[in-house]
Every structure is written in C-alpha cells, then in structure tokens.
Design an enzyme around this catalytic site. Structure first.
Site, PDB file in Angstrom:
ATOM      1  N   GLU A 108     -20.022 -40.496  72.852  1.00 51.51           N
ATOM      2  CA  GLU A 108     -19.569 -40.028  71.531  1.00 51.51           C
ATOM      3  C   GLU A 108     -18.983 -38.635  71.683  1.00 51.51           C
ATOM      4  OE1 GLU A 108     -23.345 -38.704  69.253  1.00 51.51           O
ATOM      5  OE2 GLU A 108     -23.987 -39.571  71.142  1.00 51.51           O
ATOM      6  N   LYS A 144     -18.362 -34.716  71.557  1.00 53.65           N
ATOM      7  CA  LYS A 144     -19.211 -33.527  71.463  1.00 53.65           C
ATOM      8  C   LYS A 144     -18.554 -32.621  70.432  1.00 53.65           C
ATOM      9  CE  LYS A 144     -21.628 -30.151  74.315  1.00 53.65           C
ATOM     10  NZ  LYS A 144     -21.386 -28.922  73.575  1.00 53.65           N
ATOM     11  N   ASP A 203     -17.727 -29.522  68.201  1.00 57.16           N
ATOM     12  CA  ASP A 203     -17.790 -28.078  68.429  1.00 57.16           C
ATOM     13  C   ASP A 203     -18.172 -27.372  67.135  1.00 57.16           C
ATOM     14  OD1 ASP A 203     -17.656 -25.743  69.772  1.00 57.16           O
ATOM     15  OD2 ASP A 203     -15.472 -25.633  69.844  1.00 57.16           O
ATOM     16  N   TYR A 241     -26.534 -36.987  65.121  1.00 58.08           N
ATOM     17  CA  TYR A 241     -26.474 -37.662  66.416  1.00 58.08           C
ATOM     18  C   TYR A 241     -27.784 -37.636  67.189  1.00 58.08           C
ATOM     19  CZ  TYR A 241     -25.560 -32.789  67.731  1.00 58.08           C
ATOM     20  OH  TYR A 241     -25.627 -31.432  67.861  1.00 58.08           O
ATOM     21  N   LYS A 275     -17.255 -32.301  79.619  1.00 56.52           N
ATOM     22  CA  LYS A 275     -16.420 -31.365  78.860  1.00 56.52           C
ATOM     23  C   LYS A 275     -14.923 -31.614  79.072  1.00 56.52           C
ATOM     24  CE  LYS A 275     -18.059 -27.869  77.149  1.00 56.52           C
ATOM     25  NZ  LYS A 275     -18.988 -26.785  77.313  1.00 56.52           N
ATOM     26  N   CYS A 295      19.810  -6.494  65.285  1.00 55.12           N
ATOM     27  CA  CYS A 295      19.701  -7.922  65.565  1.00 55.12           C
ATOM     28  C   CYS A 295      20.165  -8.172  67.001  1.00 55.12           C
ATOM     29  CB  CYS A 295      20.568  -8.702  64.586  1.00 55.12           C
ATOM     30  SG  CYS A 295      20.708 -10.448  65.015  1.00 55.12           S
ATOM     31  N   CYS A 327      23.663 -10.418  66.817  1.00 53.31           N
ATOM     32  CA  CYS A 327      24.955  -9.920  66.323  1.00 53.31           C
ATOM     33  C   CYS A 327      25.053  -8.396  66.307  1.00 53.31           C
ATOM     34  CB  CYS A 327      25.237 -10.472  64.925  1.00 53.31           C
ATOM     35  SG  CYS A 327      24.167  -9.779  63.661  1.00 53.31           S
ATOM     36  N   CYS A 375      17.719  -9.321  59.968  1.00 51.31           N
ATOM     37  CA  CYS A 375      19.076  -8.979  60.374  1.00 51.31           C
ATOM     38  C   CYS A 375      19.927  -8.898  59.107  1.00 51.31           C
ATOM     39  CB  CYS A 375      19.599 -10.087  61.297  1.00 51.31           C
ATOM     40  SG  CYS A 375      21.391 -10.160  61.397  1.00 51.31           S
ATOM     41  N   CYS A 408      26.382 -13.149  61.620  1.00 53.52           N
ATOM     42  CA  CYS A 408      25.400 -13.379  62.684  1.00 53.52           C
ATOM     43  C   CYS A 408      25.426 -14.847  63.116  1.00 53.52           C
ATOM     44  CB  CYS A 408      24.015 -12.987  62.191  1.00 53.52           C
ATOM     45  SG  CYS A 408      22.749 -13.255  63.430  1.00 53.52           S
TER      46      CYS A 408
HETATM   47  S1  IVH Z   1     -27.165 -34.403  71.833  1.00 52.53           S
HETATM   48  C1  IVH Z   1     -31.193 -33.294  73.699  1.00 52.53           C
HETATM   49  N1  IVH Z   1     -24.809 -35.060  70.904  1.00 52.53           N
HETATM   50  O1  IVH Z   1     -24.010 -29.701  72.134  1.00 52.53           O
HETATM   51  C2  IVH Z   1     -29.755 -33.419  73.429  1.00 52.53           C
HETATM   52  N2  IVH Z   1     -25.300 -32.759  71.194  1.00 52.53           N
HETATM   53  O2  IVH Z   1     -24.578 -28.390  74.670  1.00 52.53           O
HETATM   54  C3  IVH Z   1     -29.438 -33.098  72.048  1.00 52.53           C
HETATM   55  N3  IVH Z   1     -23.504 -31.275  70.460  1.00 52.53           N
HETATM   56  O3  IVH Z   1     -27.114 -28.324  71.261  1.00 52.53           O
HETATM   57  C4  IVH Z   1     -28.002 -32.898  71.825  1.00 52.53           C
HETATM   58  N4  IVH Z   1     -22.126 -32.843  69.797  1.00 52.53           N
HETATM   59  O4  IVH Z   1     -25.240 -28.474  69.478  1.00 52.53           O
HETATM   60  C5  IVH Z   1     -25.621 -34.071  71.258  1.00 52.53           C
HETATM   61  N5  IVH Z   1     -22.789 -35.779  70.011  1.00 52.53           N
HETATM   62  C6  IVH Z   1     -23.602 -34.787  70.387  1.00 52.53           C
HETATM   63  C7  IVH Z   1     -23.230 -33.452  70.277  1.00 52.53           C
HETATM   64  C8  IVH Z   1     -24.103 -32.454  70.697  1.00 52.53           C
HETATM   65  C9  IVH Z   1     -22.316 -31.547  69.914  1.00 52.53           C
HETATM   66  C10 IVH Z   1     -23.995 -29.920  70.762  1.00 52.53           C
HETATM   67  C11 IVH Z   1     -25.377 -29.625  70.268  1.00 52.53           C
HETATM   68  C12 IVH Z   1     -26.153 -29.293  71.492  1.00 52.53           C
HETATM   69  C13 IVH Z   1     -25.079 -28.839  72.414  1.00 52.53           C
HETATM   70  C14 IVH Z   1     -25.497 -28.972  73.850  1.00 52.53           C
END
Ligand code: IVH
Length: 718
Positions: free
Chosen positions: A127, A129, A131, A238, A326, A432, A435, A456, A462
């Site tokens: 899934e 990650k 941010d 999640y 990542k 400019c 021109c 300009c 121009c």
């Molecule tokens: S699982 C024990 N799933 O990433 C594991 N973390 O670098 C619990 N994060 O602290 C985390 N998306 O803030 C999990 N789909 C995802 C995530 C996720 C973002 C973040 C979360 C975590 C950090 C770890």
C-alpha cells in the site's frame, strides 16, 4: 581526511566512534527540526543516508553502539504544549528499503525467519506510504476518547480536540466493535487543499507553506482547534494499537473492516503473493503517484497473516514483518548555472534558474521559476522574508530544489555554506533582454507599493511580446488553430519573406492569399509539405467565424481571461457594441465606464486594463484589420429578466445523464446563471446527477438547494 568522508569499511575503531558521535548529534538535530518545528533542513533521502551510515557503522562495530544512537530512537521527544499520552502499544517506525534487491532480501528474511520454503507462499500487503503524520486514535465502547501523535514512539501528544475536527474520522464506531479499539493511520493534507490554502495565503499577502506534510503538522499542532478545523485535514487508517479483541486474522481484512467502521482506507492497498507481484505494484503506484491528490513517499509491504506477524515480532524500533520501499527523493541539491529572463505576452519579465540537471523524484529538472525580482532577493509579495534569513539566490549557488507533483520546480533554499566567494547578488535587468526597452516595476496607485512584476515597456516593438501574443491568439481557448503551434509561430514571425511573414493576428488570415501570388511556396519549406499546408489553411478558414468570447479572449488584453471574456461577450452581445462602449469609457467616467464596472465579476483593475487597451491606436488598427478577415458571432444573450436562474450560482456534480457537462454549463450561462466548480456558501443551486458525492454532501451541509437533472430541466423550462 574528515571521518565523514571515509567509507565504512575503511574506518578505524577510533574513527568509527567519532563518526557515531557526530551522526547521533546530526540526526538528533534534524529530528528536532523535522518533528518539532516542521522545518526540515535536508532532504528525506539525505536524512535516510545519515541513518543508513549510522546503521552500517554499528553493524561493523556493535560494541560502539551509543545510548543516544539514532537506531535506538524513533522520531523526536514530544513538544511541550500538548499533554503527553503514553501509547498502550508503542508506535513503531518502519525499516526502509531502496532497491529491488533490498525488497528481495526483506522477503527472503521473512521466509528464513519463519523457516518456510519458497514454495510455501506467504502473502504480503502492499500500500502507499502516506507522507503525513501518524496518529493513534483510541475508542472505548465505540466512542473516540483520545488521539495522540507518535512523539518518540512511547509517548505522544494529546491532540484529541484537533483530531475531532477532521470530518473523515468517525467520532463513534458502529455497534459490535471491540470495547477497546486503537486505530492508527496517517493524517495528511490533500495536495489540492494545500494549493488552495497557499493561493489564499498569497492573495492575503501572507507567507505560503512549503509542502502539505509540514502544513498538516503545523495545522495539527494548533492549540486552537478552530484553526485545525479550517485546514481540511484527511486521514487513512492502516494499522492499530491496542485492540481488546482482534476482529480479523489478516492485515488486509482488518483494514477492510476499518473501512466498514467508517474510516477512509487507501484504495491502492493490495494483497499479493510473490516478490514479482509486489514489485509490479510498487511500479504501478509509482506511475499513479503524480495523479494522486496526496503525497506518498514509498510503498509499505506487510506480512498479511497476523499470526505470522506475531511470530516475526519486532526489532528494537521496527517490526520484522514490514518494510517501506521508498521512492527516489523529490528534493535534490543542485547549482544555479545561469539566471535567464523570459518575456511574456504582457511584457512581464520572469526570471528562470537554469540548473545543473538533477533527478528529482525520477524526473530530470533543469529549470526552476524564480517568479520575480523580490523572490530572488528572498522576499514575498508583501516584502516578507520567504527563506531563512532572507537568503537571496545567486548564480553559482547550491540550492535545494523541489518538485511537487506536476508543479514547476521551486527553489526551496540556498545552501549558504556552499556559496562561492565571488558570487554577487543578482542584478535584475533594467531593460528588456529581448528588445532593449526600459523594464519597469509599476507602482500600485492605491497602496503606493511597487508591483512585484517588472514589465518591458516595448509593447509591439518587443519581439517576445509580439510572438507570445500570437501564440496566445491561436491557443486552444482562443482561436484554436490546429497546425499553428509555438514553433510555427516563431518560424512565420522571423520569416523575411513577405509571403510567409506573420507579425500580427490578421496576417494569419491573409497568409493563403499572399501565398497564391508568391514564388516562395510554404509547401516547399522543410517541416510543412502539401498536405499539412492544406490542413493549415483549412484550420485557419474554419475560424473566420468565431464565438465573441473567444475573439475577445484572443485579443490578449491584460487581466482578461476566459471568464472575463465570457462576461463581456454576454453583457455586450456584439463586438461592435463592446468596442464602441470601450471607446466611450475612455475618460474612466460616464455611463459606459459605469456600465462596464457594474458587470458582476469585473473589477476596476480589469475595467481599466480593457479601456487602456482600446486607447492604444495600434490595438484598434490591428483589430480593424482582423475584422476584415474574421466575423465574431453575436453572443447568446441571457434572458436575464424572466429566467428563473438568472444571477444564481449553479454547480453541476455527479455523472450527468441528460446532458453533457459542457452543454449544461453553456445553457445555464445563457440563462444568466454563473456556473461554479465547487460548492460554497455562495452557491444557490446544486444539480446532482447519479454518483454525486462530496459536493452534494457539502450542499446539504450548507443548506444549499439541491435538485436532480429532471428538476433542473423543469426549472429552466419554467
Ligand atoms: S505501518 C509498525 N503503513 O511511516 C508499522 N506506516 O516510517 C506501523 N506510514 O510511523 C506503520 N504510510 O507514520 C504504515 N501505509 C502505511 C504508512 C505508514 C505512512 C508512516 C507512519 C510510520 C512511518 C514509518
């Protein structure tokens, strides 16, 4: 040689000790900036590199592992303003992987740990990650009781009041859920909401935010929950902490249950059975990344079976059953090789940084916009500092560039330590570059402040302004002439041949005639050919009759975008009426001037720009030549007086079945209604087709009148 540049394999034990001390200090410093102040100083990739170096040295010299090693800590200590919450289960971090090999190693280590053979397949979930900021939300007997940030993993901050303002997070769970439920997930800000917020900040002359993550963090750390409420934060569930009872026995099914309980869960989560499938999903998510309305920085893989998760357990700060794969960083360091000035249609001089090519999030970046003179100096639109200590940008500087989604890359900051001794402050040109005419910053008559844009003063003289004008004239929402793109315009403009030259818009329409009497045939010129020339003439001739609003928009009057052009077309009906009125309004007073200003949606600045445009004899001359080639159609006038929707703001949402969206919009506008894209307090009617979602909900919430397509048709038919 400083220890930091020595490869891990070559470190002596003394060097290693020095290095670990340095890394502990450095990582702690960046942690504090990232978690405490939401103002990171280095890119995520560089931060990860520091941690990896620390891990590698520790692996070689385990005896040197320090009490304060970054490998023993998760995040930073909580800040003081919120009450501490001790997590019932620690909130752990994830190990990072950066390559396909790393992922294969991770999967192999899981098999190895469990003593499984490769043919005894283990399922994983994959899934995005997210941010954002991780959050633990605790429910007792189905009611939300506490929400806490991660903090140092053991103790977080109590942000319950703020979390309660997030609409997407249920305050109550359905009957039958376990007595204690701790749902964990990520709080984030949608990219679109972030951009809208920044637009608003900019309009209010305030400092804009750097990225959605920091903005979300800042929004959550508000002591006044009302501020948080205004920021539109969102959530994805999640994971979980304490659960009095586990409602399912796999990761995937548990998260799907969270969905049933009312939590948003990520739609891109999948359950997969092989490394190949996992990596394919990573690629797929990577491809979708630019189109997602939220920032993600990788893909998280987790062992699906909770029984196996239990068996795998944890290392000091992260589970053995999960890893984060990542994406390449979206920020990078590079140098400014040159600063060039682009001249736009209205003469605005826009500085652009030419950068040493650098890959940012998988895309090679070579340019970044520097907006205007003040931006280079480190000042925002109201003279406020936009970079630390008003760092200015100079040629030769090392800078941090960021590419967020499809937005033009931005220079985030300057690395002052790397500034060459001879780098001089950038001198913004006074003339400019195209021109040679004077370039000036106008003073706002009302505020007395200097405009941020340098312009300009060359006008038609121009070349840059003239070609940009032509490019605008043929663009999609203006004359939309296929086969006349930017390259062709440049070619025709530069041509020395009378029979090929296009310097002003009317020249486009006389080209075919001039060609007939000429010996220099366009079809003999490289890049054209008989067929494409025929098509070009056909495309041009097709536009000899054109909608009035397109005609007005194509003129390229400053501040007159498509919407204003439509308002003008609708108000005046014919081009003759419009042009006569603008001439009459020349003194900036009298009936014609007042009528123009009375059009809803047209303010004084715009009105003035239009009238000024018509005061310029050269403009009138070109338009007159154009009118002997082209006929603007009469605009469909709104039946304002007896239309039941005149003056109303209407939003169409859902999949419309009775008419297309364009059709609905055109009809509503012809009846004097304004069609908007989003629902607000100013909306009068929301017309919802099947599948309408958030806009319809919002309308109901705000008490805005809603109707289906049939009701709308009945209304407008009277
Ligand atoms: S699982 C024990 N799933 O990433 C594991 N973390 O670098 C619990 N994060 O602290 C985390 N998306 O803030 C999990 N789909 C995802 C995530 C996720 C973002 C973040 C979360 C975590 C950090 C770890």
């Amino acid at each position: 040689m400083p220890t930091e540049s020595v490869a891990v394999e070559d470190l002596t034990i003394d060097d290693a000790a020095t290095e670990l001390a340095r890394l502990a200090k450095e990582v702690a410093h960046h942690d504090a900036l990232y978690h405490g102040k939401d103002q990171p100083e280095i890119s995520d990739a560089d931060y990860d590199a520091l941690k990896r170096r620390n891990d590698a040295i520790e692996a070689r010299f385990p005896a040197l592992i320090r009490e304060d090693s970054p490998s023993r800590r998760v995040g930073a200590a909580p800040s003081v303003t919120f009450a501490p919450v001790v997590h019932a289960r620690p909130m752990l971090s994830l190990d990072n992987t950066f390559s396909q090999e790393d992922v294969q190693d991770f999967v192999a280590s899981v098999y190895r740990f469990l003593g499984r053979l490769p043919d005894q397949s283990i399922a994983f979930t994959a899934e995005p990650k997210i941010d954002g900021l991780s959050m633990s939300i605790r429910y007792e007997n189905g009611r939300l009781v506490t929400a806490a940030t991660r903090g140092d993993g053991t103790t977080g901050e109590n942000v319950t009041a703020n979390i309660r303002t997030i609409k997407e997070i249920p305050k109550e769970l359905p009957r039958g859920v376990p007595a204690v439920v701790e749902v964990r997930g990520e709080v984030y800000m949608a990219k679109s909401d972030f951009m809208a917020l920044n637009k608003q900040m900019e309009a209010e002359g305030k400092q804009t935010y750097v990225n959605p993550r920091n903005t979300a963090a800042g929004s959550l750390r508000q002591l006044d929950a009302k501020v948080t409420a205004s920021r539109k934060l969102k959530f994805f569930a999640y994971a979980w902490g304490e659960m009095s009872d586990m409602p399912a026995d796999t990761q995937f099914d548990t998260v799907q249950l969270f969905k049933d309980w009312g939590f948003p869960v990520n739609p891109l989560m999948k359950r997969l059975n092989s490394v190949a499938d996992i990596l394919a999903h990573y690629d797929d998510i990577g491809l979708k990344r630019p189109d997602l309305d939220y920032d993600i920085d990788g893909v998280v893989y987790k062992v699906d079976s909770l029984e196996l998760q239990q068996r795998l357990g944890f290392r000091s700060r992260s589970p053995r059953w999960a890893t984060a794969h990542k994406f390449p960083a979206e920020q990078a360091f590079t140098t400014v090789e040159k600063i060039e000035i682009q001249v736009g249609r209205t003469g605005a001089l826009t500085p652009v940084a030419r950068l040493t090519p650098v890959t940012v999030g998988g895309v090679v970046v070579t340019n970044a916009t520097l907006h205007n003179e003040d931006y280079i100096k480190g000042l925002g639109n109201s003279g406020e500092p936009i970079r630390d200590e008003e760092h200015d940008i100079r040629i030769g500087d090392t800078v941090i560039v960021q590419r967020a989604g499809d937005v033009i890359p931005q220079v985030l900051d300057v690395v002052m330590e790397k500034r060459p001794a001879d780098a001089a402050p950038y001198e913004f040109p006074k003339r400019c570059p195209v021109c040679g005419s004077h370039a000036v910053r106008e003073r706002n008559e009302k505020t007395g402040k200097l405009d941020s844009v340098t312009r300009c003063t060359g006008g038609f003289v121009c070349r840059a302004q003239a070609t940009e004008h032509l490019k605008h004239f043929v663009s999609r929402n203006a004359f939309d002439i296929e086969g006349l793109g930017s390259k062709q315009i440049d070619f025709f403009f530069e041509s020395e041949e009378e029979a090929l030259r296009i310097r002003t818009a009317p020249d486009i329409f006389t080209l075919e005639r001039r060609q007939q009497n000429s010996l220099t045939k366009l079809e003999n010129i490289e890049g054209f050919g008989k067929v494409s020339v025929g098509k070009l003439y056909a495309a041009i001739n097709e536009r000899r009759s054109i909608a009035l609003h397109r005609f007005i928009y194509a003129l390229g009057i400053r501040h007159v975008g498509e919407t204003t052009a439509k308002l003008l077309a609708r108000s005046y009906g014919t081009y003759e009426t419009f042009a006569a009125a603008m001439k009459e309004a020349a003194p900036l007073s009298g009936d014609a001037w007042n009528d123009l200003n009375a059009i809803e949606g047209i303010g004084e600045i715009v009105a003035r720009a239009i009238v000024e445009f018509y005061k310029e004899p050269r403009n009138v001359e070109v338009i007159s030549a154009l009118l002997s080639e082209v006929t603007p159609q009469e605009a469909e006038r709104p039946v304002t007086s007896d239309s039941p929707v005149s003056g109303k703001t209407v939003v169409f949402t859902g999949s419309l079945e009775k008419f297309t969206r364009d059709e609905a919009k055109a009809k509503a506008e012809s009846l004097g209604a304004k069609v908007a894209g989003s629902v607000s307090k100013k909306t009068d009617i929301v017309v919802a087709g099947p599948g309408a979602g958030s806009k319809l909900d919002k309308a109901r919430e705000l008490g805005v009148q809603t109707m289906d397509e049939d009701e709308w048709l009945a209304l407008i038919r009277g």
